[in-house]
Design a protein around this motif. Structure first.
Motif, PDB file in Angstrom:
ATOM      1  N   GLY A 228       0.810  -1.208   0.000  1.00  0.00           N
ATOM      2  CA  GLY A 228       0.000   0.000   0.000  1.00  0.00           C
ATOM      3  C   GLY A 228       0.841   1.254   0.000  1.00  0.00           C
ATOM      4  N   GLY A 229       0.270   2.339  -0.536  1.00  0.00           N
ATOM      5  CA  GLY A 229       0.960   3.628  -0.540  1.00  0.00           C
ATOM      6  C   GLY A 229       2.334   3.563  -1.155  1.00  0.00           C
ATOM      7  N   VAL A 230       2.464   2.853  -2.281  1.00  0.00           N
ATOM      8  CA  VAL A 230       3.783   2.535  -2.844  1.00  0.00           C
ATOM      9  C   VAL A 230       4.355   3.707  -3.647  1.00  0.00           C
ATOM     10  N   PRO A 231       5.564   4.173  -3.323  1.00  0.00           N
ATOM     11  CA  PRO A 231       6.246   5.143  -4.180  1.00  0.00           C
ATOM     12  C   PRO A 231       6.983   4.417  -5.294  1.00  0.00           C
ATOM     13  N   GLY A 232       6.277   4.111  -6.376  1.00  0.00           N
ATOM     14  CA  GLY A 232       6.862   3.334  -7.460  1.00  0.00           C
ATOM     15  C   GLY A 232       7.624   4.173  -8.456  1.00  0.00           C
ATOM     16  N   ASP A 233       7.374   5.478  -8.471  1.00  0.00           N
ATOM     17  CA  ASP A 233       8.053   6.411  -9.374  1.00  0.00           C
ATOM     18  C   ASP A 233       8.660   7.507  -8.516  1.00  0.00           C
ATOM     19  N   PHE A 234       9.965   7.440  -8.304  1.00  0.00           N
ATOM     20  CA  PHE A 234      10.615   8.381  -7.395  1.00  0.00           C
ATOM     21  C   PHE A 234      10.672   9.796  -7.966  1.00  0.00           C
ATOM     22  N   PHE A 235      10.679   9.943  -9.270  1.00  0.00           N
ATOM     23  CA  PHE A 235      10.712  11.290  -9.847  1.00  0.00           C
ATOM     24  C   PHE A 235       9.420  12.041  -9.502  1.00  0.00           C
ATOM     25  N   LYS A 236       8.286  11.389  -9.717  1.00  0.00           N
ATOM     26  CA  LYS A 236       7.006  12.021  -9.397  1.00  0.00           C
ATOM     27  C   LYS A 236       6.829  12.193  -7.900  1.00  0.00           C
ATOM     28  N   ALA A 238       9.162  12.513  -5.567  1.00  0.00           N
ATOM     29  CA  ALA A 238      10.044  13.558  -5.045  1.00  0.00           C
ATOM     30  C   ALA A 238       9.465  14.937  -5.301  1.00  0.00           C
ATOM     31  N   LYS A 239       8.939  15.149  -6.486  1.00  0.00           N
ATOM     32  CA  LYS A 239       8.361  16.454  -6.810  1.00  0.00           C
ATOM     33  C   LYS A 239       7.086  16.711  -6.009  1.00  0.00           C
ATOM     34  N   TYR A 240       6.365  15.661  -5.720  1.00  0.00           N
ATOM     35  CA  TYR A 240       5.142  15.757  -4.928  1.00  0.00           C
ATOM     36  C   TYR A 240       5.449  16.108  -3.470  1.00  0.00           C
ATOM     37  N   ALA A 245       3.726  19.010   2.969  1.00  0.00           N
ATOM     38  CA  ALA A 245       3.665  18.580   4.364  1.00  0.00           C
ATOM     39  C   ALA A 245       4.570  17.385   4.624  1.00  0.00           C
ATOM     40  N   GLY A 246       4.858  16.615   3.592  1.00  0.00           N
ATOM     41  CA  GLY A 246       5.697  15.425   3.743  1.00  0.00           C
ATOM     42  C   GLY A 246       7.124  15.618   3.283  1.00  0.00           C
ATOM     43  N   ALA A 247       7.635  16.835   3.321  1.00  0.00           N
ATOM     44  CA  ALA A 247       8.988  17.101   2.828  1.00  0.00           C
ATOM     45  C   ALA A 247      10.040  16.303   3.574  1.00  0.00           C
ATOM     46  N   SER A 248       9.749  15.922   4.809  1.00  0.00           N
ATOM     47  CA  SER A 248      10.744  15.166   5.583  1.00  0.00           C
ATOM     48  C   SER A 248      11.057  13.821   4.935  1.00  0.00           C
ATOM     49  N   PHE A 249      10.095  13.232   4.220  1.00  0.00           N
ATOM     50  CA  PHE A 249      10.349  11.951   3.555  1.00  0.00           C
ATOM     51  C   PHE A 249      11.332  12.130   2.402  1.00  0.00           C
ATOM     52  N   LEU A 250      11.267  13.281   1.738  1.00  0.00           N
ATOM     53  CA  LEU A 250      12.244  13.570   0.692  1.00  0.00           C
ATOM     54  C   LEU A 250      13.631  13.735   1.304  1.00  0.00           C
ATOM     55  N   LEU A 251      13.704  14.425   2.432  1.00  0.00           N
ATOM     56  CA  LEU A 251      14.991  14.561   3.123  1.00  0.00           C
ATOM     57  C   LEU A 251      15.541  13.186   3.478  1.00  0.00           C
ATOM     58  N   GLY A 252      14.715  12.322   4.058  1.00  0.00           N
ATOM     59  CA  GLY A 252      15.165  10.980   4.417  1.00  0.00           C
ATOM     60  C   GLY A 252      15.624  10.191   3.212  1.00  0.00           C
ATOM     61  N   GLU A 345      -1.488  12.685   0.668  1.00  0.00           N
ATOM     62  CA  GLU A 345      -0.750  13.921   0.477  1.00  0.00           C
ATOM     63  C   GLU A 345       0.759  13.707   0.425  1.00  0.00           C
ATOM     64  N   PHE A 346       1.209  12.442   0.578  1.00  0.00           N
ATOM     65  CA  PHE A 346       2.637  12.137   0.573  1.00  0.00           C
ATOM     66  C   PHE A 346       3.070  11.376  -0.689  1.00  0.00           C
ATOM     67  N   ILE A 347       2.287  10.409  -1.112  1.00  0.00           N
ATOM     68  CA  ILE A 347       2.637   9.571  -2.264  1.00  0.00           C
ATOM     69  C   ILE A 347       1.575   9.790  -3.344  1.00  0.00           C
ATOM     70  N   PRO A 348       1.945  10.295  -4.517  1.00  0.00           N
ATOM     71  CA  PRO A 348       0.942  10.651  -5.523  1.00  0.00           C
ATOM     72  C   PRO A 348       0.146   9.450  -6.017  1.00  0.00           C
TER      73      PRO A 348
END
Length: 600
Positions: A228-236, A238-240, A245-252, A345-348
């Motif tokens: 569930g909630g899979v980030p399968g495309d990191f380009f999209k 990351a831009k999302y 509100a979820g910028a911390s996940f990009l930092l991580g 709001e974190f994973i498109p």
């Protein structure tokens, strides 16, 4: 001489044991050391293959509501993204209740817990501080299934965490199954039916495990993958996340991928002092600490020359690493249950739909469910659908699929990036009851009641409106069972405060003001009149203080007591009704239930 030998054995036995283990070509697993020494792998690693158990020790896990179980912390061999052997830790939990045949195994891939070593699942499960995904673990254990969960590479072993490095994560998820079966007297078989389940980072890890199974762990008896909630495309993704509100996940993600691929993402060369400080801070924080600290941050604030995210992604070596995290490039040799929140709001959402279609095109039987909620609420709802789906896979039932769905793809309902972090509740079913203390009667609310509102975790405010359908019931008046209609009418909006603490505890303190109205059907000649009601609003307290993980199955339950004011405009029966229905200790039990997911 004997005395000297005894002293040497006493002071150096742990060192000698480690050296002997490293020198052995096929060392059997041994009991691991106590304390933090458990997390320091022997160097060099003992010879062996991926999934071999290095050492283990019994542990306890604090999961309220879980069945009696035995648990172990394990250190085992795995493989990083570049094919090098590494050592990874994790937890194995086995219910003590009997189960016929080989006990099924769920390799549970945790979502983001934070980069600090204290946030690793094995440490939090032992400490009783796993406040995020405990409901999923408990639900699996209640079925009698064994649950194994990796810490992923680098989180506990003295290295930096390899957060979102998909190949490494997938390997660790697969390898812990083999390692678990090597614990002496554990009673688990590598031939047993095994499923992989994860959400968010865990959904990525579970997906990589599924895609890598055929070549990396061909002997694993994989029955299904729930992701569930899979980030399968990191380009999209990351831009999302950037500036959201979820910028911390990009930092991580930047920290984790720079750790795994330092030659391709040279963090120190690309970041300014603020970036280095953010990295150092994040490596000492758990997920909610980082989430609160970096909300809506833009990556350009942390780069040496103010480079934008697009400029960073255009660097060839960075682009190569990000491209390597793409999912959907291989078939998963087992059925897949994929799910996502429409308001995530974190994973498109759109890239999740694209992933589903990519797997379907490769012949994977994908069942896709769309939940109405945002990211965290969707995670808490998962057991309602995942557990029955897993049970069907273990029972060899025909897997459902929505691959033939040709309807237009659903559109995201998430809040615009850059705003507050809030959970929107749109027409959640309001179930519950009202206990009338003096009458000693419990009145159930009609199932058509609902609640609509929002919990803003950035401002700390909760706001909403309850809609409770009028309902008929019978109350005792003068020894007679009088049929009445009760109307619980809002006298204002639900409002109060809500807070998600850094350690994952949800704290809510709100009030719902309502007017209680009573209408008689005229039985036995008793008629209250049209205006019978409480003389002022009843203030229903809505309070909760506990881990986010206690919101298991997506529901929120509040049990509270309120005082009913005197009744007015009830004609001759006002004194009798007031004596029977007014006063303290009137108990409300209210549960908000999210709408069911829709298949796509």
């Amino acid at each position: 001489m004997q005395r000297l030998a005894s002293r040497l054995a006493g002071c150096c036995l742990p060192v000698l044991a480690t050296l002997a283990l490293a020198a052995s070509a096929s060392a059997a697993p041994v009991a691991g050391p106590a304390g933090d020494a458990f997390y320091a792998p022997p160097s060099p690693l003992p010879a062996g293959s991926a999934g071999d158990l290095i050492w283990y020790r019994p542990t306890t896990v604090n999961l309220p509501g879980a069945p009696a179980s035995k648990a172990w912390t394990v250190l085992y061999r795995s493989t990083d993204s570049k094919g090098a052997a590494n050592a990874v830790t994790g937890t194995v939990i086995v219910p003590t209740t009997g189960i016929s045949g080989a006990r099924p195994i769920v390799s549970y891939a945790f979502g983001t817990q934070g980069l600090a070593p204290r946030c690793a699942p094995s440490r939090q499960l032992s400490a009783g501080t796993e406040n995020y995904e405990q409901s999923n673990i408990i639900a699996a254990l209640q079925k009698g299934w064994a649950v194994v969960s990796t810490d992923y590479a680098g989180y506990t072993t003295g290295d930096s965490p390899s957060y979102l490095a998909g190949v490494s994560e997938g390997n660790a998820v697969l390898d812990i199954v083999k390692a678990a079966t090597q614990i002496p007297s554990v009673g688990l078989s590598y031939a047993a039916k095994t499923a992989v389940w994860g959400y968010s980072q865990g959904g990525q890890a579970a997906s990589f495990a599924g895609e890598r199974k055929a070549t990396y762990a061909p002997g694993l008896n994989l029955a299904g993958v729930a992701a569930g909630g899979v980030p399968g495309d990191f380009f999209k993704t990351a831009k999302y996340l950037n500036g959201s509100a979820g910028a911390s996940f990009l930092l991580g993600g930047v920290v984790g991928l720079a750790t795994e691929f330092p030659d391709k993402i040279p963090f120190d060369e690309l970041s300014n002092d603020a970036g280095k400080a953010a990295r150092d801070a994040a490596k000492n924080q758990c997920v909610f600490e980082t989430l609160n600290a970096y909300r809506n941050a833009d990556i350009s604030s942390f780069t040496k020359g103010g480079e934008s995210l697009d400029e960073l992604l255009a660097i060839p070596s960075v682009n190569e690493v990000i491209s390597g995290q793409a999912l959907g490039t291989k078939a998963i040799p087992a059925p897949v249950y994929q799910y996502h929140g429409q308001a995530d709001e974190f994973i498109p959402l759109d890239q999740s739909i694209t992933l589903k279609k990519a797997w379907c095109a490769k012949g994977v039987k994908v069942k896709y469910d769309l939940f109405p909620s945002e990211h965290i609420a969707t995670q808490t709802q998962a057991p309602l659908t995942v557990i029955p789906w897993l049970a069907d896979r273990f029972a060899n039932r025909t897997p459902p699929t929505t691959c033939a769905n040709t309807a237009p793809p659903p559109q995201s309902t998430a809040d615009a990036p850059g705003g507050d972090f809030q959970v929107n509740l749109d027409k959640w079913q309001l179930k519950g009851s009202v206990y009338l203390a003096k009458l000693k009667q419990t009145l159930a609310l009609p199932p058509t009641s609902s609640f609509t509102g929002s919990a803003n975790l950035s401002t700390g405010l909760i706001d909403g409106q309850a809609d409770i359908t009028p309902f008929a019931t019978t109350i005792k008046i003068l020894g007679l069972g009088v049929k009445v209609s009760l109307i619980i009418e809002p006298a204002g909006r639900v409002n109060g405060t809500i807070n998600l603490t850094d350690d994952g505890r949800l704290q809510m303190n709100a009030v719902a003001p309502v007017i209680l109205k009573i209408r008689s059907f005229g039985a036995f000649g008793i008629n209250f009149g049209a205006g019978c009601r409480t003389e002022r609003p009843v203030l229903i307290p809505l309070q909760f203080d506990g881990s986010v993980g206690r919101l298991g199955n997506g529901t929120f339950t509040s049990v509270s007591e309120a005082s009913f004011p005197q009744l007015e405009n009830c004609g001759l029966y006002a004194p009798i009704l007031s004596s029977l229905m007014s006063g303290p200790n009137q108990r409300f039990t209210l549960t908000e239930v999210p709408p069911a997911p829709k298949p796509y």
